[in-house]
Design a protein around this motif. Sequence first.
Motif, mmCIF file in Angstrom:
data_model
loop_
_atom_site.group_PDB
_atom_site.id
_atom_site.type_symbol
_atom_site.label_atom_id
_atom_site.label_comp_id
_atom_site.label_asym_id
_atom_site.label_seq_id
_atom_site.Cartn_x
_atom_site.Cartn_y
_atom_site.Cartn_z
ATOM 1 N N UNK A 8 0.864 -1.174 0.000
ATOM 2 C CA UNK A 8 0.000 0.000 0.000
ATOM 3 C C UNK A 8 0.900 1.223 0.000
ATOM 4 N N UNK A 9 0.609 2.159 -0.874
ATOM 5 C CA UNK A 9 1.400 3.379 -0.948
ATOM 6 C C UNK A 9 0.794 4.337 -1.947
ATOM 7 N N UNK A 10 1.571 5.356 -2.286
ATOM 8 C CA UNK A 10 1.121 6.382 -3.218
ATOM 9 C C UNK A 10 1.875 6.253 -4.535
ATOM 10 N N UNK A 34 8.988 3.175 4.492
ATOM 11 C CA UNK A 34 9.731 2.209 5.301
ATOM 12 C C UNK A 34 9.116 2.171 6.692
ATOM 13 N N UNK A 35 8.955 0.976 7.263
ATOM 14 C CA UNK A 35 8.310 0.854 8.572
ATOM 15 C C UNK A 35 9.236 1.291 9.704
ATOM 16 N N UNK A 36 10.547 1.269 9.483
ATOM 17 C CA UNK A 36 11.490 1.683 10.522
ATOM 18 C C UNK A 36 11.863 3.146 10.358
ATOM 19 N N UNK A 42 10.357 3.191 -0.334
ATOM 20 C CA UNK A 42 10.812 2.189 -1.296
ATOM 21 C C UNK A 42 9.901 2.319 -2.509
ATOM 22 N N UNK A 43 10.485 2.267 -3.696
ATOM 23 C CA UNK A 43 9.718 2.422 -4.933
ATOM 24 C C UNK A 43 9.565 1.062 -5.595
#
Length: 120
Positions: A8-10, A34-36, A42-43
């Motif tokens: 999920x992202x833009x 990035x979760x951290x 990240x692409x």
Amino acid sequence: MFNKSIIMGNLARDPDNKKVGDNQVTRLVVAVNDVVKKDKAHYIDVETWNKTAENCAKYLAKGRKVLVEGRLFQDIWEKDGKKNSKIYIKADNVQFLGGKQDGEAKQQAAPVGADEDIPF
């Protein structure tokens, strides 16, 4: 063997749509945080086909939030004597999330099934 990816992202840029034989293919680049390191993205390259590709090309634009479900694929090729490879997601489903970026009325999440007109 199990091969399933969900991101999920833009959209990092506008969809790239073209015709391959009798089929439509639309390529997307999805920026996933990035979760951290929250300030890093990240692409991820995503490939959609036929009805899903048509809908993505018609309704999506840079900045739009999406949820992609699909399978990982790897292309391998040689150019100028150098071997190259690329891993991407071949989408089975793409859900359009949130509203349009231009301030129009928000839309509900709209699932776009793999070449089907009905949601999964």
